[in-house]
Enzyme design. Sequence first.
Site, PDB file in Angstrom:
ATOM      1  N   ASP A 112       0.831  -1.206   0.000  1.00 56.13           N
ATOM      2  CA  ASP A 112       0.000   0.000   0.000  1.00 56.13           C
ATOM      3  C   ASP A 112       0.867   1.258   0.000  1.00 56.13           C
ATOM      4  O   ASP A 112       2.031   1.222   0.409  1.00 56.13           O
ATOM      5  CB  ASP A 112      -0.869   0.055   1.264  1.00 56.13           C
ATOM      6  CG  ASP A 112      -1.845  -1.098   1.322  1.00 56.13           C
ATOM      7  OD1 ASP A 112      -2.127  -1.686   0.276  1.00 56.13           O
ATOM      8  OD2 ASP A 112      -2.298  -1.390   2.442  1.00 56.13           O
TER       9      ASP A 112
HETATM   10  N1  URA Z   1      -1.442  -5.943   3.599  1.00 55.58           N
HETATM   11  C1  URA Z   1      -1.875  -4.656   3.650  1.00 55.58           C
HETATM   12  O1  URA Z   1      -2.941  -4.367   4.188  1.00 55.58           O
HETATM   13  N2  URA Z   1      -1.103  -3.728   3.075  1.00 55.58           N
HETATM   14  C2  URA Z   1       0.077  -3.992   2.493  1.00 55.58           C
HETATM   15  O2  URA Z   1       0.742  -3.075   2.010  1.00 55.58           O
HETATM   16  C3  URA Z   1       0.510  -5.324   2.464  1.00 55.58           C
HETATM   17  C4  URA Z   1      -0.280  -6.288   3.025  1.00 55.58           C
END
Ligand code: URA
Length: 236
Positions: free
Chosen positions: A106
Amino acid sequence: MTSRYGRLDRFLSAALQQSRQSLRPLLAAGNVRVNGEVVMDRQRRVGPFDRIELGERLLQDREPRYLMLNKPPGVVSATRDDRHTTVLDLVPPELNDELHLAGRLDFNSTGLVILTNDGAWSRRLSQPETGVWKHYRVTLEEALDQRDVAAFAAGMRFEFEGLVTRPARLVIRGSNQADVWLQEGRYHQVRRMFAHRGNKVKTLHRLAVGNVRLDETLAPGECRALTEHEVKTIAD
Ligand code: URA
C-alpha cells in the site's frame, strides 16, 4: 510483460512481420541461432531470455533482472502514476526498463518490494498454490491479545470477496506490535484483518517474501539486485 515460452517460428514471425511459411527457408538454411547454436527446428521452444539471431541480425538479447527495493511510505506500488512517485521511479534508469512488481505494498506501507522483468518467475511467486509466506511487522492503535492470534490462525471472512482467508500466523511482540505471516496477498489484507478485530494498523513494514529478507543495509528508497541464490531459493 514478455515471459512465456513459445515456438521459434512464432517468435520469428512476430519479430520479422512475416508469415511462418515464409520463414522455413531461413531455418532450413541454418540462418537462425538460439544462444549461439544453429536451430532448424521451427517448433523449438524459446523464451524471453534466449538470445536469438538471424544471420548478422540480433533479434532478441535480454537479461533477466531481479531487484529488491526498500519502499518508503508515500510511494505508489505501480509502474506509472500521474501524481505520486512510484517504486519504478526509485530504480536507476539503466535498471528499470521493462520491470514489473512481484507483489504490491500500500501507499503508506514500507519495506520489501521485489521487481523483475521475468514474468514466469513473478507469477510463480504470487500464485496462491506456491504458498510463499510474506512476513510483515505491524504497529497497531489498540493492544493485542491471544484472541487475535487465534482469529488470524482460524482465517477471517472477507465478505467482499466471499471467502475465508487462509490461516495466518500472528506473533505478538509487544502490546501494540506484532509480526504477521501471510501466504496470500489480498487487497489491504493485513489492514483488513486487523480491522476485523476492531484494531487499526498504524505502520506496516514487509520484512521478507519467502526466503528473501529485506537487506538491512538498504536505506528507504534504495534497491539492489537479488543474488543468484535469492532468485533460486525465494519460493523454496
Ligand atoms: N497488507 C496490507 O494491508 N497492506 C500492504 O501493504 C501489504 C499487506
